[in-house]
Design a protein around this motif. Sequence first.
Motif, PDB file in Angstrom:
ATOM      1  N   LEU A 145       1.646   7.154  -6.441  1.00 44.31           N
ATOM      2  CA  LEU A 145       0.582   8.111  -6.836  1.00 44.31           C
ATOM      3  C   LEU A 145       0.735   9.637  -6.495  1.00 44.31           C
ATOM      4  O   LEU A 145       0.323  10.596  -7.035  1.00 44.31           O
ATOM      5  CB  LEU A 145      -0.932   7.751  -6.082  1.00 44.31           C
ATOM      6  CG  LEU A 145      -1.447   6.569  -6.547  1.00 44.31           C
ATOM      7  CD1 LEU A 145      -2.395   5.800  -5.848  1.00 44.31           C
ATOM      8  CD2 LEU A 145      -1.999   6.787  -8.172  1.00 44.31           C
ATOM      9  N   GLU A 146       1.585   9.840  -5.008  1.00 44.87           N
ATOM     10  CA  GLU A 146       1.738  10.969  -4.737  1.00 44.87           C
ATOM     11  C   GLU A 146       3.042  11.604  -5.557  1.00 44.87           C
ATOM     12  O   GLU A 146       2.670  12.889  -5.905  1.00 44.87           O
ATOM     13  CB  GLU A 146       2.365  10.967  -3.213  1.00 44.87           C
ATOM     14  CG  GLU A 146       2.718  12.112  -2.474  1.00 44.87           C
ATOM     15  CD  GLU A 146       2.985  12.052  -1.200  1.00 44.87           C
ATOM     16  OE1 GLU A 146       2.797  12.785  -0.419  1.00 44.87           O
ATOM     17  OE2 GLU A 146       4.011  11.060  -0.728  1.00 44.87           O
ATOM     18  N   ARG A 147       3.822  10.891  -5.948  1.00 42.57           N
ATOM     19  CA  ARG A 147       4.972  11.349  -6.957  1.00 42.57           C
ATOM     20  C   ARG A 147       4.351  11.732  -8.149  1.00 42.57           C
ATOM     21  O   ARG A 147       4.638  13.047  -8.949  1.00 42.57           O
ATOM     22  CB  ARG A 147       5.940  10.462  -7.266  1.00 42.57           C
ATOM     23  CG  ARG A 147       7.170  10.294  -6.244  1.00 42.57           C
ATOM     24  CD  ARG A 147       8.303   9.404  -6.901  1.00 42.57           C
ATOM     25  NE  ARG A 147       7.905   8.060  -7.258  1.00 42.57           N
ATOM     26  CZ  ARG A 147       7.792   7.016  -6.410  1.00 42.57           C
ATOM     27  NH1 ARG A 147       7.949   7.101  -5.202  1.00 42.57           N
ATOM     28  NH2 ARG A 147       7.471   5.714  -6.981  1.00 42.57           N
TER      29      ARG A 147
ATOM     30  N   ALA B  28      -6.051  16.730  -9.662  1.00 37.16           N
ATOM     31  CA  ALA B  28      -5.639  15.610 -10.818  1.00 37.16           C
ATOM     32  C   ALA B  28      -5.995  14.157 -10.526  1.00 37.16           C
ATOM     33  O   ALA B  28      -6.350  13.421 -11.179  1.00 37.16           O
ATOM     34  CB  ALA B  28      -4.160  15.628 -11.138  1.00 37.16           C
ATOM     35  N   GLY B  29      -5.975  13.845  -9.206  1.00 37.94           N
ATOM     36  CA  GLY B  29      -6.145  12.593  -8.667  1.00 37.94           C
ATOM     37  C   GLY B  29      -7.859  12.206  -8.841  1.00 37.94           C
ATOM     38  O   GLY B  29      -8.107  11.251  -9.215  1.00 37.94           O
TER      39      GLY B  29
ATOM     40  N   ARG C 289      -0.440  13.538   1.198  1.00 40.73           N
ATOM     41  CA  ARG C 289      -0.541  12.749   2.598  1.00 40.73           C
ATOM     42  C   ARG C 289      -0.034  13.848   3.574  1.00 40.73           C
ATOM     43  O   ARG C 289       0.726  14.572   3.278  1.00 40.73           O
ATOM     44  CB  ARG C 289       0.250  11.563   2.870  1.00 40.73           C
ATOM     45  CG  ARG C 289      -0.057  10.564   1.871  1.00 40.73           C
ATOM     46  CD  ARG C 289       0.737   9.246   2.078  1.00 40.73           C
ATOM     47  NE  ARG C 289       1.933   9.268   1.181  1.00 40.73           N
ATOM     48  CZ  ARG C 289       2.777   8.097   0.850  1.00 40.73           C
ATOM     49  NH1 ARG C 289       2.579   7.086   1.393  1.00 40.73           N
ATOM     50  NH2 ARG C 289       3.917   8.353   0.195  1.00 40.73           N
ATOM     51  N   THR C 290      -0.986  13.840   4.801  1.00 38.46           N
ATOM     52  CA  THR C 290      -0.706  14.879   5.885  1.00 38.46           C
ATOM     53  C   THR C 290      -0.798  14.013   7.036  1.00 38.46           C
ATOM     54  O   THR C 290      -1.486  13.016   7.128  1.00 38.46           O
ATOM     55  CB  THR C 290      -1.592  15.767   5.748  1.00 38.46           C
ATOM     56  OG1 THR C 290      -2.995  15.336   5.956  1.00 38.46           O
ATOM     57  CG2 THR C 290      -1.594  16.749   4.496  1.00 38.46           C
TER      58      THR C 290
ATOM     59  N   MET D 147       0.799  -1.385   0.123  1.00 35.19           N
ATOM     60  CA  MET D 147       0.138   0.012   0.029  1.00 35.19           C
ATOM     61  C   MET D 147       0.781   1.427  -0.093  1.00 35.19           C
ATOM     62  O   MET D 147       0.538   2.118  -0.925  1.00 35.19           O
ATOM     63  CB  MET D 147      -0.873  -0.082   1.330  1.00 35.19           C
ATOM     64  CG  MET D 147      -1.822   1.294   1.209  1.00 35.19           C
ATOM     65  SD  MET D 147      -2.960   1.539  -0.188  1.00 35.19           S
ATOM     66  CE  MET D 147      -4.093   0.369   0.382  1.00 35.19           C
ATOM     67  N   THR D 148       1.740   1.208   0.755  1.00 32.38           N
ATOM     68  CA  THR D 148       2.929   2.393   0.777  1.00 32.38           C
ATOM     69  C   THR D 148       3.589   2.687  -0.418  1.00 32.38           C
ATOM     70  O   THR D 148       3.654   3.855  -1.007  1.00 32.38           O
ATOM     71  CB  THR D 148       3.931   2.194   1.967  1.00 32.38           C
ATOM     72  OG1 THR D 148       3.266   2.071   3.164  1.00 32.38           O
ATOM     73  CG2 THR D 148       4.956   3.402   1.977  1.00 32.38           C
ATOM     74  N   SER D 149       3.982   1.525  -0.984  1.00 28.62           N
ATOM     75  CA  SER D 149       4.486   1.842  -2.511  1.00 28.62           C
ATOM     76  C   SER D 149       3.438   2.407  -3.514  1.00 28.62           C
ATOM     77  O   SER D 149       4.076   3.245  -4.258  1.00 28.62           O
ATOM     78  CB  SER D 149       4.863   0.328  -2.955  1.00 28.62           C
ATOM     79  OG  SER D 149       5.498   0.583  -4.234  1.00 28.62           O
ATOM     80  N   ARG D 150       2.322   1.644  -3.353  1.00 28.55           N
ATOM     81  CA  ARG D 150       1.483   2.460  -4.250  1.00 28.55           C
ATOM     82  C   ARG D 150       1.260   3.861  -4.124  1.00 28.55           C
ATOM     83  O   ARG D 150       0.866   4.703  -4.788  1.00 28.55           O
ATOM     84  CB  ARG D 150       0.093   1.608  -4.364  1.00 28.55           C
ATOM     85  CG  ARG D 150       0.066   0.284  -4.875  1.00 28.55           C
ATOM     86  CD  ARG D 150      -1.061  -0.566  -4.869  1.00 28.55           C
ATOM     87  NE  ARG D 150      -0.522  -1.973  -5.301  1.00 28.55           N
ATOM     88  CZ  ARG D 150      -1.614  -2.715  -5.826  1.00 28.55           C
ATOM     89  NH1 ARG D 150      -3.110  -2.341  -5.825  1.00 28.55           N
ATOM     90  NH2 ARG D 150      -1.324  -3.711  -6.381  1.00 28.55           N
TER      91      ARG D 150
END
Length: 87
Positions: A14-16, A39-40, A22-23, A7-10
């Motif tokens: 998506l963040e990049r 955009a997301g 993420r906050t 999940m962190t990898s995905r």
Amino acid sequence: MLSSGGMTSRLDRLERAGHLVRTADPADRRALLVRLTDAGRALVDEAVTAGLAEQQRLLGGMSPAAVRRLDDLLRDLLASVEERAGD
């Protein structure tokens, strides 16, 4: 169905790509809150629209009566799965 590392990898990808931010969670220092960017959200809307179009294409060769029967069967399947999940 997905490890926390997966999940962190995905989320990292998506963040990049600019699709989410993420906050820190003010209620839990160990957690992060995830929010879609504009955009997301546009990407999700595009994916949902494409998915619905594909569903329509796949069901397009079936008669309305057959689609109703399929709908009934899928509703029964979902109810059965939800019932078992509660056990």
